[in-house]
Design an enzyme around this catalytic site. Structure first.
Site, PDB file in Angstrom:
ATOM      1  N   LYS A   1       0.811  -1.211   0.000  1.00 40.90           N
ATOM      2  CA  LYS A   1       0.000   0.000   0.000  1.00 40.90           C
ATOM      3  C   LYS A   1       0.853   1.274   0.000  1.00 40.90           C
ATOM      4  CE  LYS A   1      -4.548  -1.416   1.443  1.00 40.90           C
ATOM      5  NZ  LYS A   1      -5.645  -1.253   2.398  1.00 40.90           N
TER       6      LYS A   1
ATOM      7  N   ARG B   1      -4.532  -9.812   4.460  1.00 44.57           N
ATOM      8  CA  ARG B   1      -4.912  -9.768   3.045  1.00 44.57           C
ATOM      9  C   ARG B   1      -3.682  -9.363   2.235  1.00 44.57           C
ATOM     10  NH1 ARG B   1      -6.793  -5.911  -0.579  1.00 44.57           N
ATOM     11  NH2 ARG B   1      -8.336  -6.676  -2.104  1.00 44.57           N
TER      12      ARG B   1
END
Length: 290
Positions: free
Chosen positions: A225, A259
């Site tokens: 991210k 995840r």
């Protein structure tokens, strides 16, 4: 509150059993792989590889998180429903999650065999939790800072970001249970990068233990991210090390589900942390004994 058993689909996960959720994007424009699993066969091969590498959950998404071309509910369903059914047929024991904020899509994928609805946009469609309750499937309750789906944060502020995360996710979790979602199938997610700047996401990580202490199982979606990229000044394809470092910290603090894009590497990190913490035996222990 102590951590209990997490039940998703046919699987049960104990309090000290870290779980890998593998990302399978059914989009032509995903930020990480630019559509590598948009077509069926590469996507099914990705599922097979992820399961072999230790993923217990497959998270299927039909719309990229960031801004881009408009994707209708009908198109999102077209990308995901048939694929869910095929994964269910080929992998009867894997937990199938679908990343969606729309109740219409949730309804369709649950009918096709999904076990978990991953609501990454924080309950923007309140009917999604009702769908989860009606089908008896799990629900991920995420903090997105009130952001509209597929928007990027702009000068967002919080008096205390973790207090806001707790307020929102606990409220969503309790509402889900009141609607009929099984309590042991509800997870909370701090929503790294969603409605947050990099400093917010770092603080959410540093104080992740406050979420764990609530007793709700915590899911973290950290993989490659922007907060990792900005922290280390690295482009998307060079964020794996930073992601794995953040994964190790999150595991030490008690997160339950991860995840990820890189399944094998994550599995090793989680196994190492669990063994250091005393929750897992070494795979081999012959040094100094032979």
């Amino acid at each position: 509150m102590s951590q209990g058993t997490l039940r998703l689909g046919r699987r049960e996960f104990t309090a000290h059993e870290p779980v890998v959720m593998a990302i399978v994007n059914r989009t032509p424009d995903s930020f990480y792989d630019q559509g590598a699993t948009f077509r069926d066969e590469p996507a099914l091969a990705r599922v097979e590889q992820a399961v072999a590498e230790g993923a217990a959950i497959i998270d299927i998404g039909g719309v990229k998180a960031g801004p881009g071309d408009e994707v209708s509910a009908e198109e999102e369903a077209r990308r995901t429903v048939g694929f869910v059914a095929e994964v269910r047929r080929r992998f009867p024991d894997v937990v199938i999650s679908v990343d969606t904020w729309r109740h219409e899509v949730g309804e369709a994928v649950c009918e096709a065999g999904a076990d978990l609805l991953n609501d990454a946009w924080g309950g923007v469609d309140p009917k999604l939790a009702q769908v989860a309750a009606r089908h008896g499937v799990g629900l991920v309750c995420t903090h997105a800072g009130g952001a509209e789906p597929r928007t990027r944060p702009h000068r967002v502020t919080y008096d205390d970001v973790v207090d806001d995360i707790l307020r929102v996710t606990l409220g969503l979790a309790e509402r889900a249970v009141e609607l009929g979602v099984p309590r042991e199938s509800v997870l909370i997610d701090p929503g790294h990068d969603f409605g947050k700047n990099t400093r917010h996401s770092l603080e959410a990580t540093r104080r992740l233990g406050e979420m764990v202490e609530t007793g709700w199982p915590v899911l973290v979606s950290l993989s490659n991210k922007d907060f990792v990229g900005e922290t280390l000044d690295r482009p998307v394809k060079e964020r794996v090390i930073g992601t794995l470092a953040t994964t190790a910290v999150s595991a030490w603090l008690g997160a339950r589900v991860y995840r990820v894009h890189e399944v094998a590497e994550t599995r090793q990190v989680l196994d190492m942390v669990a063994t250091i913490a005393g929750h897992r035996e070494p795979a081999v222990a012959r040094r100094g004994l032979a």
